[in-house]
Design a protein around this motif. Structure first.
Motif, mmCIF file in Angstrom:
data_model
loop_
_atom_site.group_PDB
_atom_site.id
_atom_site.type_symbol
_atom_site.label_atom_id
_atom_site.label_comp_id
_atom_site.label_asym_id
_atom_site.label_seq_id
_atom_site.Cartn_x
_atom_site.Cartn_y
_atom_site.Cartn_z
ATOM 1 N N ALA A 72 4.053 12.369 10.735
ATOM 2 C CA ALA A 72 3.105 11.428 10.809
ATOM 3 C C ALA A 72 3.214 10.521 9.759
ATOM 4 O O ALA A 72 3.564 10.875 8.539
ATOM 5 N N ARG A 73 3.295 9.139 9.871
ATOM 6 C CA ARG A 73 3.417 8.262 8.959
ATOM 7 C C ARG A 73 1.976 7.464 8.566
ATOM 8 O O ARG A 73 1.289 7.160 9.360
ATOM 9 N N CYS A 94 -1.277 15.083 4.025
ATOM 10 C CA CYS A 94 -1.383 14.215 5.211
ATOM 11 C C CYS A 94 -2.735 14.419 5.854
ATOM 12 O O CYS A 94 -3.146 15.636 6.022
ATOM 13 N N PRO A 95 -3.203 13.280 6.352
ATOM 14 C CA PRO A 95 -4.609 13.326 6.795
ATOM 15 C C PRO A 95 -4.526 13.636 8.349
ATOM 16 O O PRO A 95 -5.666 14.215 8.837
ATOM 17 N N GLU A 96 -3.117 13.844 9.017
ATOM 18 C CA GLU A 96 -3.240 14.379 10.514
ATOM 19 C C GLU A 96 -3.269 15.826 10.433
ATOM 20 O O GLU A 96 -3.824 16.640 11.058
ATOM 21 N N CYS A 97 -2.373 16.649 9.520
ATOM 22 C CA CYS A 97 -2.315 18.159 9.600
ATOM 23 C C CYS A 97 -2.513 18.940 8.085
ATOM 24 O O CYS A 97 -2.289 19.945 8.051
ATOM 25 N N ASP A 98 -3.242 17.969 7.167
ATOM 26 C CA ASP A 98 -3.262 18.726 6.006
ATOM 27 C C ASP A 98 -2.271 19.154 5.390
ATOM 28 O O ASP A 98 -2.171 19.840 4.302
ATOM 29 N N GLY A 99 -0.758 18.760 5.996
ATOM 30 C CA GLY A 99 0.317 19.155 5.022
ATOM 31 C C GLY A 99 0.540 18.404 3.500
ATOM 32 O O GLY A 99 0.292 17.304 3.499
ATOM 33 N N THR A 100 1.190 19.205 2.909
ATOM 34 C CA THR A 100 1.491 18.706 1.513
ATOM 35 C C THR A 100 2.996 18.295 1.328
ATOM 36 O O THR A 100 3.232 17.974 0.215
ATOM 37 N N THR A 101 3.585 18.591 2.183
ATOM 38 C CA THR A 101 5.039 18.336 2.206
ATOM 39 C C THR A 101 5.450 17.037 2.852
ATOM 40 O O THR A 101 5.712 16.900 3.662
ATOM 41 N N VAL A 102 5.226 16.222 1.819
ATOM 42 C CA VAL A 102 5.213 14.658 2.237
ATOM 43 C C VAL A 102 6.143 13.927 1.473
ATOM 44 O O VAL A 102 6.667 14.070 0.207
ATOM 45 N N GLU A 103 6.687 12.743 1.976
ATOM 46 C CA GLU A 103 7.470 11.875 1.381
ATOM 47 C C GLU A 103 7.005 10.576 1.255
ATOM 48 O O GLU A 103 6.422 10.318 2.327
ATOM 49 N N ILE A 104 7.058 9.873 0.094
ATOM 50 C CA ILE A 104 6.547 8.565 -0.364
ATOM 51 C C ILE A 104 7.498 7.398 0.494
ATOM 52 O O ILE A 104 8.653 7.648 0.050
ATOM 53 N N VAL A 105 6.917 6.924 1.440
ATOM 54 C CA VAL A 105 7.621 5.635 1.967
ATOM 55 C C VAL A 105 7.608 4.311 1.688
ATOM 56 O O VAL A 105 8.237 3.402 1.943
ATOM 57 N N ALA A 106 6.499 3.933 0.943
ATOM 58 C CA ALA A 106 6.163 2.841 0.456
ATOM 59 C C ALA A 106 5.156 3.106 -0.496
ATOM 60 O O ALA A 106 4.118 4.069 -0.613
ATOM 61 N N GLY A 107 4.870 2.059 -1.816
ATOM 62 C CA GLY A 107 4.084 1.952 -2.578
ATOM 63 C C GLY A 107 4.745 2.047 -3.970
ATOM 64 O O GLY A 107 4.052 2.100 -5.166
ATOM 65 N N PRO A 116 0.668 -1.330 0.073
ATOM 66 C CA PRO A 116 0.106 0.071 -0.032
ATOM 67 C C PRO A 116 0.886 1.205 0.010
ATOM 68 O O PRO A 116 1.982 1.092 0.504
ATOM 69 N N LEU A 117 0.419 2.108 -0.507
ATOM 70 C CA LEU A 117 0.971 3.421 -0.461
ATOM 71 C C LEU A 117 1.092 4.296 0.788
ATOM 72 O O LEU A 117 0.207 4.341 1.481
ATOM 73 N N ALA A 118 2.356 4.420 1.421
ATOM 74 C CA ALA A 118 2.293 5.147 2.524
ATOM 75 C C ALA A 118 3.333 6.384 2.397
ATOM 76 O O ALA A 118 4.129 6.392 1.512
ATOM 77 N N ILE A 119 2.771 7.349 3.316
ATOM 78 C CA ILE A 119 3.556 8.675 3.240
ATOM 79 C C ILE A 119 4.050 9.088 4.648
ATOM 80 O O ILE A 119 3.656 8.460 5.717
ATOM 81 N N ARG A 120 5.220 10.122 4.742
ATOM 82 C CA ARG A 120 5.505 10.475 5.833
ATOM 83 C C ARG A 120 5.474 12.023 5.792
ATOM 84 O O ARG A 120 5.962 12.765 4.566
ATOM 85 N N CYS A 121 4.873 12.641 6.666
ATOM 86 C CA CYS A 121 4.684 14.263 6.578
ATOM 87 C C CYS A 121 5.887 14.841 7.255
ATOM 88 O O CYS A 121 6.424 14.484 8.315
ATOM 89 N N THR A 175 -0.624 5.343 5.945
ATOM 90 C CA THR A 175 -1.147 4.357 4.888
ATOM 91 C C THR A 175 -2.293 5.276 4.265
ATOM 92 O O THR A 175 -3.135 5.543 4.716
ATOM 93 N N LEU A 176 -2.186 5.316 3.013
ATOM 94 C CA LEU A 176 -3.123 6.183 2.211
ATOM 95 C C LEU A 176 -4.048 5.028 1.279
ATOM 96 O O LEU A 176 -3.546 4.249 0.585
ATOM 97 N N SER A 177 -5.289 5.221 1.384
ATOM 98 C CA SER A 177 -6.241 4.464 0.388
ATOM 99 C C SER A 177 -6.280 4.934 -1.024
ATOM 100 O O SER A 177 -6.719 4.158 -1.987
ATOM 101 N N SER A 178 -5.871 6.275 -1.155
ATOM 102 C CA SER A 178 -5.984 6.931 -2.575
ATOM 103 C C SER A 178 -4.840 7.786 -2.641
ATOM 104 O O SER A 178 -4.178 7.932 -1.604
ATOM 105 N N PRO A 179 -4.512 7.840 -3.930
ATOM 106 C CA PRO A 179 -2.958 8.584 -4.355
ATOM 107 C C PRO A 179 -3.171 10.146 -4.064
ATOM 108 O O PRO A 179 -2.709 10.877 -5.015
#
Length: 112
Positions: free
Chosen positions: A75-76, A86-99, A65-70, A78-82
């Motif tokens: 926050a790390r 960040c669902p925690e803080c609505d940040g858009t500076t994220v790093e893809i850590v899996a997927g 699954p797709l996972a990001i780190r904000c 797992t996302l259900s859509s691409p």
């Protein structure tokens, strides 16, 4: 259908590494961001291996699954859509850590 050419590449790699030993199972890991349809890949595996030494082998696919780190809140998730927010803080500076994975993880060889 690029899955067909992917299967051809996988068979080349498997044949190089298995040598003369019969292959029972080829295990691969595919990230959700890869443009690969697992069902189509499995179907193409049957086409590509038909009549070859790999004909009786099976292809096991593990989806990652797709996972990001904000970067903002660390926050790390797992996302259900691409949607890379960040669902925690609505940040858009994220790093893809899996997927994004695509690799052959193991071969199960038959006893000779």
């Amino acid at each position: 259908m690029h899955e067909l050419s992917i299967c051809r590449s996988i068979t080349d790699i498997v044949n190089r590494h298995a040598g003369d030993k019969p292959v029972q199972t080829v295990r691969i890991r595919i990230g959700e961001l890869r443009q690969i349809v697992p069902e189509t890949l499995t179907y193409c595996w049957g086409l590509v291996t038909e009549g070859s030494a790999l004909e009786s082998s099976t292809l096991e696919i593990e989806r990652v699954p797709l996972a990001i780190r904000c970067s903002s809140c660390d926050a790390r998730t797992t996302l259900s859509s691409p949607i890379l927010v960040c669902p925690e803080c609505d940040g858009t500076t994220v790093e893809i850590v899996a997927g994004e994975e695509f690799l052959i993880t193991s071969l199960e060889l038959a006893e000779v």
